[in-house]
Motif scaffolding. Structure first.
Motif, PDB file in Angstrom:
ATOM      1  N   GLN A 219      56.887  40.885  64.739  1.00  0.00           N
ATOM      2  CA  GLN A 219      57.662  39.931  63.953  1.00  0.00           C
ATOM      3  C   GLN A 219      57.070  38.535  64.117  1.00  0.00           C
ATOM      4  OE1 GLN A 219      61.979  42.154  64.602  1.00  0.00           O
ATOM      5  NE2 GLN A 219      61.950  39.918  64.494  1.00  0.00           N
ATOM      6  N   LEU A 221      57.089  34.252  62.317  1.00  0.00           N
ATOM      7  CA  LEU A 221      57.808  33.261  61.525  1.00  0.00           C
ATOM      8  C   LEU A 221      56.884  32.118  61.141  1.00  0.00           C
ATOM      9  CD1 LEU A 221      59.529  33.768  64.492  1.00  0.00           C
ATOM     10  CD2 LEU A 221      61.363  33.023  62.988  1.00  0.00           C
ATOM     11  N   ASP A 287      54.856  36.349  68.892  1.00  0.00           N
ATOM     12  CA  ASP A 287      55.276  37.485  68.119  1.00  0.00           C
ATOM     13  C   ASP A 287      55.903  38.505  69.059  1.00  0.00           C
ATOM     14  OD1 ASP A 287      52.911  38.321  69.332  1.00  0.00           O
ATOM     15  OD2 ASP A 287      52.008  39.169  67.552  1.00  0.00           O
ATOM     16  N   ALA A 299      63.236  43.257  60.323  1.00  0.00           N
ATOM     17  CA  ALA A 299      63.093  42.225  61.340  1.00  0.00           C
ATOM     18  C   ALA A 299      64.455  41.934  61.956  1.00  0.00           C
ATOM     19  CB  ALA A 299      62.505  40.963  60.722  1.00  0.00           C
ATOM     20  N   ASP A 301      67.065  39.618  64.069  1.00  0.00           N
ATOM     21  CA  ASP A 301      67.300  38.210  64.338  1.00  0.00           C
ATOM     22  C   ASP A 301      67.274  37.903  65.823  1.00  0.00           C
ATOM     23  OD1 ASP A 301      68.058  35.554  63.177  1.00  0.00           O
ATOM     24  OD2 ASP A 301      69.783  35.837  64.496  1.00  0.00           O
ATOM     25  N   ASP A 304      63.675  37.401  66.845  1.00  0.00           N
ATOM     26  CA  ASP A 304      63.208  36.073  66.442  1.00  0.00           C
ATOM     27  C   ASP A 304      63.790  34.998  67.352  1.00  0.00           C
ATOM     28  OD1 ASP A 304      61.718  37.090  64.375  1.00  0.00           O
ATOM     29  OD2 ASP A 304      63.116  36.514  62.791  1.00  0.00           O
ATOM     30  N   VAL A 322      63.107  27.489  59.735  1.00  0.00           N
ATOM     31  CA  VAL A 322      62.289  28.659  59.414  1.00  0.00           C
ATOM     32  C   VAL A 322      62.047  28.714  57.911  1.00  0.00           C
ATOM     33  CG1 VAL A 322      62.138  31.177  59.478  1.00  0.00           C
ATOM     34  CG2 VAL A 322      63.156  29.932  61.412  1.00  0.00           C
ATOM     35  N   ARG A 325      59.805  34.635  57.218  1.00  0.00           N
ATOM     36  CA  ARG A 325      59.805  35.642  58.276  1.00  0.00           C
ATOM     37  C   ARG A 325      59.090  36.868  57.727  1.00  0.00           C
ATOM     38  NH1 ARG A 325      64.404  34.307  61.820  1.00  0.00           N
ATOM     39  NH2 ARG A 325      65.722  32.751  60.768  1.00  0.00           N
ATOM     40  N   TRP A 326      58.361  37.572  58.575  1.00  0.00           N
ATOM     41  CA  TRP A 326      57.729  38.803  58.123  1.00  0.00           C
ATOM     42  C   TRP A 326      57.456  39.732  59.300  1.00  0.00           C
ATOM     43  CZ3 TRP A 326      55.128  34.159  58.319  1.00  0.00           C
ATOM     44  CH2 TRP A 326      53.950  34.104  59.079  1.00  0.00           C
ATOM     45  N   THR A 327      57.177  40.965  58.962  1.00  0.00           N
ATOM     46  CA  THR A 327      56.726  41.942  59.948  1.00  0.00           C
ATOM     47  C   THR A 327      55.336  42.414  59.559  1.00  0.00           C
ATOM     48  OG1 THR A 327      57.652  43.856  58.775  1.00  0.00           O
ATOM     49  CG2 THR A 327      59.088  42.752  60.363  1.00  0.00           C
TER      50      THR A 327
END
Length: 381
Positions: A219, A221, A287, A299, A301, A304, A322, A325-327
Motif C-alpha cells: 500500500q 500514498l 509502504d 487497501a 485504512d 495507511d 492524502v 492511495r493505491w496498491t
C-alpha cells in the motif's frame, strides 16, 4: 509479412522494468529486439512504486553490485530518454540508539561507499520538520525517478533510439525454443526471455511453484506538497530490518528486538517508511507488505495510518492531505530473483525481492551475457 511473422534476434515477454532492461542490454549488442506485452500501457509493479533506485542497504554481494550497476545505467540513459532524476542519495535516519549503532557498523563495510554519518544537528534540509532523530546515514549513490513517466519514456526511447519493436495488447500463450504463440499469431525469435512479473501461471508455472514464489501486496500514498523540499529520499529504523545490507549484520538484532516491543503492529504489516518527492512537490509515501498467492485488492485504512504514524515520528509534523492511495503487487520469494533456462535459448527472469527498479539493469546485463556466451557486461566492483 507482418512484424509478428518476422524473425527477431530476441523476443522479450513483458514490458515492465525487467523486460525493458533486457531489451536495452540486447539492443546495445546490436540485436533486433521485440517486446511483447498484454497491456496497452505500463500498469503493474514497475509504475506502482517509489521510482527509488536504492543501492544503499541492498543485500551484500551480487545484489548490491547489481544495484550499483543499475544506478549507473539509469544515470547514463536518463538524459537521452528524457527521464528526470528528481532526487539523488538517501537519508537513512536513526530514531533509536540501536539504529545508530547498526548504521555505524554498516559504515565499516564495503557497502558504505559514498556514505557518511551526519549527526542530527548537521542534517539541515535533508530532514525538514521537528522529528526527534539521533542522526542519519547520508548516501550519494542512490537516485529517484518518477516511475509513472520514466517507464513509458524508457520504452519510447528504446523504440526510437535503439530500434526495439513493441507490440502491446498481445498475450503470449506459450513459449518453445525459437517460437512464441501469441494472441496475434506465432512469433519467431532466436532467443526468448520471459519477464512475466507476478503472473505466476501463464508461462512456466512449474518453475514458479518449485521456487515457492508467491505475491506481495503493498500500500502506498501520495501526499500534498508539504511546503519543503527533500534533496534525497528518506527512510527510517523500520527499513533497517527489511533491507538485508543492514539486516544481515549482527548489530541488527538489538534493533529488531526493540522494534518488536515498540512497533509490533508495524512489523505485523511489513511496514517500513520511504518518503520521496515529485517535481510538483507532492510526496510518495509507503509502504506495507502482505503475502498471498492472490492478494485481495483492497487497501486498509489502518495500514495507511501506521505508515503515516512513522511519517509523523520522523518528520515531527502531521502529514499533508492524502491525494492518492493505491496498491501494487509483485512476485516474492527467498533470494533476489528467479533466473532459469526452461529450454534451450529460453530464459525465465523474475525479480522476487521488490527491487526491479533498483537492480534490473545489472541483472539483465548478466542474463544477456550468459545467453550470448559473453563476459558479464559492466558489473560495478
Amino acid at each position: 509479412m507482418t512484424d509478428l511473422e518476422q524473425k527477431f534476434d530476441l523476443a522479450v515477454v513483458g514490458a515492465g522494468i525487467v523486460g525493458l532492461a533486457h531489451a536495452l542490454a540486447a539492443a546495445r549488442l546490436g540485436k533486433r529486439v521485440l517486446v511483447l506485452d498484454r497491456d496497452a500501457q505500463a500498469n503493474g509493479a514497475s509504475v506502482r512504486n517509489f521510482g527509488f533506485v536504492t543501492v544503499t542497504g541492498q543485500a551484500r554481494g551480487e545484489v548490491w553490485r547489481r544495484a550499483r550497476r543499475s544506478a549507473q545505467v539509469w544515470s547514463e540513459i536518463a538524459p537521452a530518454a528524457g527521464i528526470e532524476v528528481l532526487q539523488r542519495g538517501l537519508t537513512m535516519v536513526a530514531r533509536r540508539p540501536e539504529a545508530k549503532t547498526l548504521l555505524k557498523a554498516f559504515l565499516e563495510t564495503e557497502m558504505a561507499q559514498g556514505c557518511q554519518w551526519l549527526d542530527a544537528g548537521d542534517l539541515g534540509e535533508r530532514l525538514p520538520g521537528g522529528g526527534r532523530v539521533l542522526g542519519a546515514l547520508a548516501s550519494t549513490v542512490d537516485l529517484r525517478v518518477e516511475s509513472r513517466t520514466a517507464i513509458p519514456r524508457l520504452a519510447a526511447w528504446l523504440e526510437t533510439a535503439h530500434g526495439v519493436t513493441f507490440r502491446r495488447g498481445v498475450a503470449v500463450r506459450s513459449v518453445e525454443t525459437g517460437r512464441l504463440e501469441t494472441s496475434d499469431g506465432p512469433v519467431r525469435a532466436e532467443n526468448i526471455i520471459a519477464c512475466p512479473g507476478d503472473d505466476l501461471i501463464t508461462l512456466f508455472p512449474e518453475h514458479f511453484a518449485r521456487a515457492e514464489v508467491t505475491r506481495c501486496k503493498l500500500q502506498m500514498l501520495r501526499l500534498a506538497d508539504p511546503g519543503w523540499r527533500l534533496p534525497a529520499p528518506v527512510m527510517s529504523d523500520l527499513g533497517l530490518i527489511r533491507y538485508l545490507g543492514y539486516a544481515d549484520l549482527p548489530q541488527a538484532e538489538p534493533l529488531r528486538a526493540r522494534l518488536e516491543a515498540e512497533q509490533a503492529a508495524h512489523l505485523e504489516h511489513g511496514i517500513h517508511l520511504i518518503v520521496v518527492q515529485s517535481a510538483d512537490g507532492s510526496l510518495v509515501v509507503g509502504d506495507s507488505h502482505h503475502y498471498a498467492p492472490t492478494p485481495d485488492p483492497f487497501a486498509r485504512d489502518d495500514v495507511d495510518a501506521l505508515i503515516l504514524d512513522e511519517f509523523v515520528k520522523v518528520f515531527g509534523q502531521a502529514p499533508p492531505p492524502v491525494l492518492e492511495r493505491w496498491t501494487g503487487t509483485y512476485a516474492s520469494a527467498r533470494g533476489h530473483s528467479l533466473v532459469e533456462a526452461p529450454m534451450p535459448r529460453v530464459r525465465l527472469v523474475t525479480v522476487t525481492s521488490g527491487t526491479g527498479a533498483s537492480t534490473a539493469f545489472g541483472l539483465a546485463e548478466e542474463v544477456i551475457a550468459g545467453l550470448y556466451d559473453l563476459p558479464k557486461q559492466g558489473t560495478a566492483a
